[in-house]
Write an enzyme that holds these catalytic residues in place. Sequence first.
Site, PDB file in Angstrom:
ATOM      1  CE  LYS A   1     -37.916  16.747   6.028  1.00 29.62           C
ATOM      2  NZ  LYS A   1     -36.927  16.140   6.945  1.00 29.62           N
TER       3      LYS A   1
ATOM      4  CG  ASP B   1     -33.088  14.459   3.514  1.00 28.74           C
ATOM      5  OD1 ASP B   1     -32.226  14.948   2.740  1.00 28.74           O
ATOM      6  OD2 ASP B   1     -33.264  13.237   3.641  1.00 28.74           O
TER       7      ASP B   1
END
Length: 210
Positions: free
Chosen positions: A120, A138
Amino acid sequence: MNAAKRRAIFERLHAANPNPTTELEYDTPFQLLIAVLLSAQATDVGVNKATRRLFPVAPTADKMLALGVAGLEEYIKTIGLYRTKAKNAIETCRILTEQYDGEVPQTREQLEALPGVGRKTANVVLNTAFGQPTMAVDTHIFRVANRTRLAPGKDVREVEDKLVKFIPKEYMHDAHHWLILHGRYVCKARKPDCEHCVIADLCEYPAKPV
């Protein structure tokens, strides 16, 4: 959800916010990398408060490395998991200084090899600092993708892969920011603000108000 509806969603998000960006404050790719590393399980507001003090003192990898772990902790101790983050950030600074002349590498493999940098974080840096068409998923984006049925998936990687596949190419660069801001301020976890949602009629959330 069909392709026409997906395109319409991003057309509207673009019209409402033509130049979206991260709410993390930074001036360089290095500062963005550190800010994102610090943001895990923390708010952008909380990270910005810390980095407003930190970055003027340690704006580059070598200067942050010179602080050492204990020195960095003093600047970021208001952020959750700050001890672990300080260790990871200092070791990352060491690698950047020794292997990359203080610059942030621009490939996923090199980024993910840095301490504390997962997929991420790498996606955020590649997209926001270097303009690559990546999708960092997220909790906000995971929720929006599933709730709207834009790209439903059982885990973040499935959602990421579907979004990369389904989002029209011309909207891919900014899609991460549109979706995260939409999840943060409109399609909120406990009570989505469907009344003020620009894509409400395109959304396939079964529980939304009629």
